[in-house]
Design an enzyme around this catalytic site. Structure first.
Site, PDB file in Angstrom:
ATOM      1  N   GLY A   9       7.680 -15.853 -19.979  1.00  0.00           N
ATOM      2  CA  GLY A   9       8.518 -15.087 -19.716  1.00  0.00           C
ATOM      3  C   GLY A   9       9.687 -15.744 -20.473  1.00  0.00           C
ATOM      4  N   GLN A  10      10.886 -15.215 -20.553  1.00  0.00           N
ATOM      5  CA  GLN A  10      12.063 -15.713 -21.426  1.00  0.00           C
ATOM      6  C   GLN A  10      12.724 -17.082 -21.085  1.00  0.00           C
ATOM      7  OE1 GLN A  10      14.904 -12.588 -23.000  1.00  0.00           O
ATOM      8  NE2 GLN A  10      14.487 -11.381 -20.889  1.00  0.00           N
ATOM      9  N   LEU A  32       0.491 -15.540  -8.941  1.00  0.00           N
ATOM     10  CA  LEU A  32       1.476 -15.610  -7.631  1.00  0.00           C
ATOM     11  C   LEU A  32       1.241 -14.368  -6.776  1.00  0.00           C
ATOM     12  CD1 LEU A  32       4.898 -16.826  -9.400  1.00  0.00           C
ATOM     13  CD2 LEU A  32       2.832 -17.991  -8.573  1.00  0.00           C
ATOM     14  N   TYR A  56       8.015 -10.933 -10.530  1.00  0.00           N
ATOM     15  CA  TYR A  56       7.742  -9.604 -10.782  1.00  0.00           C
ATOM     16  C   TYR A  56       8.973  -9.096 -11.418  1.00  0.00           C
ATOM     17  CZ  TYR A  56       5.894  -4.780 -10.002  1.00  0.00           C
ATOM     18  OH  TYR A  56       5.619  -3.292 -10.381  1.00  0.00           O
ATOM     19  N   THR A  57       9.021  -8.654 -12.545  1.00  0.00           N
ATOM     20  CA  THR A  57      10.405  -8.090 -12.990  1.00  0.00           C
ATOM     21  C   THR A  57      10.568  -6.698 -13.350  1.00  0.00           C
ATOM     22  OG1 THR A  57      10.037  -8.878 -15.315  1.00  0.00           O
ATOM     23  CG2 THR A  57      10.981 -10.595 -13.913  1.00  0.00           C
ATOM     24  N   ASP A  97      21.140 -10.547  -9.742  1.00  0.00           N
ATOM     25  CA  ASP A  97      22.296  -9.907  -9.419  1.00  0.00           C
ATOM     26  C   ASP A  97      21.866  -8.696  -8.493  1.00  0.00           C
ATOM     27  OD1 ASP A  97      21.495  -9.005 -12.057  1.00  0.00           O
ATOM     28  OD2 ASP A  97      22.755  -7.586 -11.536  1.00  0.00           O
ATOM     29  N   TYR A 120      13.059  -4.005  -6.156  1.00  0.00           N
ATOM     30  CA  TYR A 120      12.890  -5.321  -6.912  1.00  0.00           C
ATOM     31  C   TYR A 120      13.999  -6.150  -6.081  1.00  0.00           C
ATOM     32  CZ  TYR A 120      14.259  -8.668 -10.418  1.00  0.00           C
ATOM     33  OH  TYR A 120      14.793  -9.780 -11.175  1.00  0.00           O
ATOM     34  N   LYS A 124      13.182  -9.751  -4.322  1.00  0.00           N
ATOM     35  CA  LYS A 124      13.723 -11.143  -4.480  1.00  0.00           C
ATOM     36  C   LYS A 124      14.552 -11.636  -3.241  1.00  0.00           C
ATOM     37  CE  LYS A 124      14.114 -12.552  -8.118  1.00  0.00           C
ATOM     38  NZ  LYS A 124      13.350 -13.812  -8.785  1.00  0.00           N
ATOM     39  N   TRP A 145      20.920  -9.962 -16.490  1.00  0.00           N
ATOM     40  CA  TRP A 145      21.277  -9.550 -17.937  1.00  0.00           C
ATOM     41  C   TRP A 145      20.588 -10.618 -19.048  1.00  0.00           C
ATOM     42  CZ3 TRP A 145      25.739  -5.899 -19.349  1.00  0.00           C
ATOM     43  CH2 TRP A 145      25.925  -4.996 -18.130  1.00  0.00           C
TER      44      TRP A 145
END
Length: 281
Positions: A9-10, A32, A56-57, A97, A120, A124, A145
């Site tokens: 991931g980023q 996970l 999970y995005t 957010d 989502y 979270k 973002w």
């Protein structure tokens, strides 16, 4: 030794640059969707701190796969927190957010009521609740973002579309702070270190880039810095329907970061670096 959940991931990719001595567990090592496997990895490795940069995005897909998203975003972080509580080590967990409903125009503070608009955000938020209930030293770091030179994100999408388009219709009524993954990674390391020394700093924090901007404004800055001649037409969210509703207001009050001597990063400066890395500036 810091243990990081996440590898591709980023934020995880940026953590690998900043903390190469940390141990990174991707889904090939720990899935996970099996929360207990995450807890067992912590017990086995006995790190000094844990950073959860995995999630999970797939926001729209989560509407159809909420049980799976709940396992990864809700139950797994709770299991991690339980293991961290047993070992007396801190957990830094990256949140979102999307736990808010996006109403109004004022920045959301960590103490504001939550009201997710979709699956989502609900999953979270469940992760946040599980971490708090476990009683471990923790920092829940809500961000927004996220962008970098890695993975899928808005910057890379805009660059790809600009290759074949000279005009794009971009949503202008969603406002938030683009956040560099590199800055999130550095913040996670700073917070993990501080929590080892000062557990009383446990809590929920917000971390997003400044200044706040619309997606359309973000796109214009991308094209300006990348010298792409693309006109941006502003549209409302209603003209770009998606399976999952997005919050219109993603502004985050990040003032509590002062506890860690952290400030909101200027996303425009980081955008310059990302574009250089991508060979687009």
């Amino acid at each position: 030794m810091i243990l990081v959940f996440g590898e591709s991931g980023q934020v995880a990719r940026e953590l690998q640059r900043l903390a190469p001595d940390a141990r990174f567990l991707g889904r090939n090592r720990v899935d996970l969707s099996d929360p207990e496997a995450a807890a067992e990895a912590i017990r086995e490795m006995r790190p000094t701190a844990v950073i959860n940069a995995a999630a999970y995005t797939a926001v729209d897909k989560a509407e159809e796969e909420e049980p799976l998203a709940l396992k990864i975003n809700g139950e797994a972080p709770a299991a991690m927190a339980g293991a961290c509580a047993e070992l007396g080590i801190p957990l830094v967990h990256i949140a979102t957010d999307y736990v808010f409903d996006g109403s109004g125009e004022a920045p959301f503070s960590p103490a504001d009521p939550t009201a997710p608009l979709g699956a989502y955000g609900r999953t979270k938020l469940a992760g946040e609740a599980g971490i708090r209930a476990a009683g471990c030293t923790h920092a829940i770091l809500r961000t927004s973002w996220v962008f970098s030179a890695h993975g899928a994100n808005f910057v890379k999408t805009m660059l790809r579309l600009s290759e074949t388009r000279d005009r794009l219709r971009i949503v202008a009524d969603q406002i938030g702070g683009p956040t560099p993954a590199r800055a999130i990674a550095q913040a996670c390391l700073t917070i993990a270190d501080a929590l080892q020394r000062t557990p009383d700093l446990s809590g929920i924090y917000h971390f997003s880039g400044a200044p706040d901007v619309s997606w359309a404004g973000f796109a214009r800055e991308i094209f300006a810095q990348a010298a792409r001649d693309v006109a941006v037409e502003e549209i409302p969210s209603s003209d770009y329907p998606t399976p999952a509703r997005r919050p219109l207001n993603s502004r985050l009050d990040c003032s509590a970061l002062a506890a860690f001597d952290l400030e909101r990063p200027d996303w425009r400066a980081d955008l310059t670096d990302v574009l250089k890395e991508l060979g687009a500036a």
